[in-house]
Write an enzyme that holds these catalytic residues in place. Structure first.
Site: not given
Ligand SMILES: NC(=O)c1ccc[n+]([C@@H]2O[C@H](COP(=O)([O-])OP(=O)(O)OC[C@H]3O[C@@H](n4cnc5c(N)ncnc54)[C@H](OP(=O)(O)O)[C@@H]3O)[C@@H](O)[C@H]2O)c1
Length: 268
Positions: A14, A145, A149, A131
């Site tokens: 989403s 966090y 991971k 991750s």
């Molecule tokens: N952005 C970065 O810099 C970064 C860096 C390293 C790793 N990551 C990893 O990338 C992944 C995506 O994060 P993002 O940065 O894109 O963050 P984001 O924009 O906050 O997106 C998080 C997503 O996870 C979903 N989500 C959260 N809790 C959930 C649950 N209990 N059940 C189902 N869906 C859930 C949310 O969907 P809804 O809220 O619509 O349910 C949303 O689609 C994560 O695993 C994060 O740890 C991100």
């Protein structure tokens, strides 16, 4: 459906990285199912959004059943849904810690348990765990966090070995920082203790000012597409630049205390 077209389930489709992954894979012609806890269908382009809360086994199974009823197979799962957490380790309550582990580690496990029987029957499948480079080291004030991971990576490693005989591959992608909503959604303690406030506030200032948070999520989505297209994907892909990428190597090469001093100095 041609061999090239994969049925792909992306948890957390989403927003942020998950949305970018869904959009890129859909543009490439794959049949993509993203998930969200309360999906709104009119926001998405070219892919389906189904309801799934990865912390709820029944909800995970319902979503997987729904996709299987339509497609009869699932070729690829991208375990992307996740949440962040920040705060001095001493101030993180066990309940907050549990919530992060439940979403970031047990969540992917629930999804794997729901799809693996189908993938075993198919005799092939690909699981991509999103991750973080934070899995390689304990980031100050983001202890759980990093811990979540790191746990996800070790889980995926073990699963990968167990599933090889069934033709199922498991890959870890470790992103650096990207421009998404992750920072706004991070869990935080209600109160930061006085003793930790100076160190914590400074570190959050450094973190908030990081330029890497301007990076386009599609950069990560392209790597996911490359992994899906690859016949023999590597176990781990690091998608980070500059210091973030170098730190992963530094962690491997430097003595432990020296590496910790380097990280500590960065956040001072
Ligand atoms: N952005 C970065 O810099 C970064 C860096 C390293 C790793 N990551 C990893 O990338 C992944 C995506 O994060 P993002 O940065 O894109 O963050 P984001 O924009 O906050 O997106 C998080 C997503 O996870 C979903 N989500 C959260 N809790 C959930 C649950 N209990 N059940 C189902 N869906 C859930 C949310 O969907 P809804 O809220 O619509 O349910 C949303 O689609 C994560 O695993 C994060 O740890 C991100």
């Amino acid at each position: 459906m041609s061999e090239f077209v994969k049925v792909v389930l992306v948890t957390g489709g989403s927003s942020g990285l998950g949305k970018a992954i869904c959009e890129r894979l859909a543009a490439l012609g794959h049949k993509v199912y993203g998930t969200g806890r309360s999906p709104s269908t009119n926001e998405v382009l070219g892919y389906n959004l189904v309801a799934m809360d990865v912390t709820d086994s029944a909800s995970v199974q319902r979503a997987v059943d729904q996709i299987l009823a339509r497609e009869r197979r699932i070729d690829v799962v991208v375990n992307n849904a996740g949440i962040g957490i920040q705060g001095p380790a001493e101030d993180i309550t066990p309940e907050m810690a549990q919530q992060v582990m439940d979403t970031n580690v047990i969540g992917p496990h629930r999804v794997c348990r729901a799809v693996l029987p189908t993938m075993r029957t198919q005799g092939r499948g690909l699981i991509i765990n999103i991750s973080s480079i934070a899995s390689n080291f304990g980031l100050p004030y983001r202890s759980f966090y990093s811990a979540s991971k790191a746990a996800l990576d070790r889980y995926g490693e073990a699963l990968s070995i167990e599933m090889k005989r069934f033709g199922i591959q498991v890959v870890s992608i470790q992103p650096g920082e990207f421009k998404t909503n992750i920072a706004t959604g991070r869990l935080r303690p209600e109160k930061i203790s006085e003793a930790h406030a100076p160190g914590y506030n400074k570190a959050m200032e450094v973190l908030g000012g990081s330029l890497h948070y301007s990076r386009d999520p599609d950069e990560l989505a392209r790597v996911v597409a490359k992994v899906i297209a690859s016949e023999h994907p590597r176990t781990t892909y690091i998608v980070a630049q500059g210091m973030q990428r170098i730190s992963v190597l530094a962690k491997k090469l430097l003595p432990g205390r020296m590496f910790q001093r380097m990280v500590g100095k960065h956040y001072e």
